[in-house]
Design an enzyme around this catalytic site. Structure first.
Site, PDB file in Angstrom:
ATOM      1  N   HIS A  38       0.890  -1.161   0.000  1.00 48.01           N
ATOM      2  CA  HIS A  38       0.000   0.000   0.000  1.00 48.01           C
ATOM      3  C   HIS A  38       0.923   1.204   0.000  1.00 48.01           C
ATOM      4  O   HIS A  38       1.903   1.240   0.765  1.00 48.01           O
ATOM      5  CB  HIS A  38      -0.887   0.030   1.241  1.00 48.01           C
ATOM      6  CG  HIS A  38      -1.567   1.354   1.440  1.00 48.01           C
ATOM      7  ND1 HIS A  38      -2.634   1.756   0.661  1.00 48.01           N
ATOM      8  CD2 HIS A  38      -1.307   2.373   2.294  1.00 48.01           C
ATOM      9  CE1 HIS A  38      -3.004   2.973   1.045  1.00 48.01           C
ATOM     10  NE2 HIS A  38      -2.217   3.369   2.035  1.00 48.01           N
ATOM     11  N   CYS A 108      -4.356   2.058  -4.782  1.00 48.46           N
ATOM     12  CA  CYS A 108      -3.543   3.075  -4.116  1.00 48.46           C
ATOM     13  C   CYS A 108      -2.237   3.321  -4.847  1.00 48.46           C
ATOM     14  O   CYS A 108      -1.748   4.457  -4.910  1.00 48.46           O
ATOM     15  CB  CYS A 108      -3.268   2.669  -2.662  1.00 48.46           C
ATOM     16  SG  CYS A 108      -2.415   1.087  -2.504  1.00 48.46           S
TER      17      CYS A 108
END
Length: 168
Positions: A38, A108
């Protein structure tokens, strides 16, 4: 010291698997993965990221993920905070609405890559952006794709940008 019109741009990298990908990927996928990444962009004293709730911001390291596992210096930008926030608002109403989120194709890391290029002209590291194709290139990844496609990730702890409460 940097001139006052240059602002540092950092990429915060988090391993969502907390080390499990490194240990289990050879068994499950038949290849080594170092992490399930992430990412977010830190600029103008805030951290910006994209998830199933759209574009969000928080103080650096302020999500429930805690501090990042690593920080990559992406470069510097002359883009002011005001212009940057207008850009993010535009992205939040177009390319990066919450409902556009897809774990493999629009996530993301896609957001961080787009924003890094806007701010600095540089992409984020390919080991991060190549992760979905690495997973999907394995039989196990293909078998899990229907389940994984349904996963929506939104790190808790941020404030939405662009649309009030994610509404159009």
């Amino acid at each position: 010291m940097e001139p006052p019109n240059l602002y540092p741009v950092k990429l915060y990298v988090y391993d969502l698997s907390k080390g499990l990908a490194r240990r289990l990927s050879p068994i499950m996928l038949g290849k080594q993965l170092e992490g399930i990444w992430h990412t977010s962009i830190v600029v103008h004293k805030d951290e910006f990221f994209f998830g199933s709730g759209g574009i969000s911001s928080c103080p650096p390291g302020g999500t429930l993920l805690g501090p990042p596992d690593s920080v990559v210096d992406v470069g510097s930008t002359e883009v002011t905070e005001e212009i940057f926030l207008e850009y993010l608002s535009s992205l939040g109403e177009s390319l990066f609405r919450g409902e556009a989120y897809n774990l493999f194709e629009h996530n993301c890391n896609t957001f961080s890559n787009e924003v890094a290029q806007f701010l600095t002209g540089r992409k984020i590291p390919s080991y991060i952006t190549d992760l979905p194709s690495e997973v999907l290139s394995t039989p196990f990844g293909q078998a899990l794709r229907p389940l994984l496609d349904s996963i929506q990730i939104q790190p808790p702890g941020g404030n939405n940008i662009g649309r009030a409460n994610g509404q159009s």
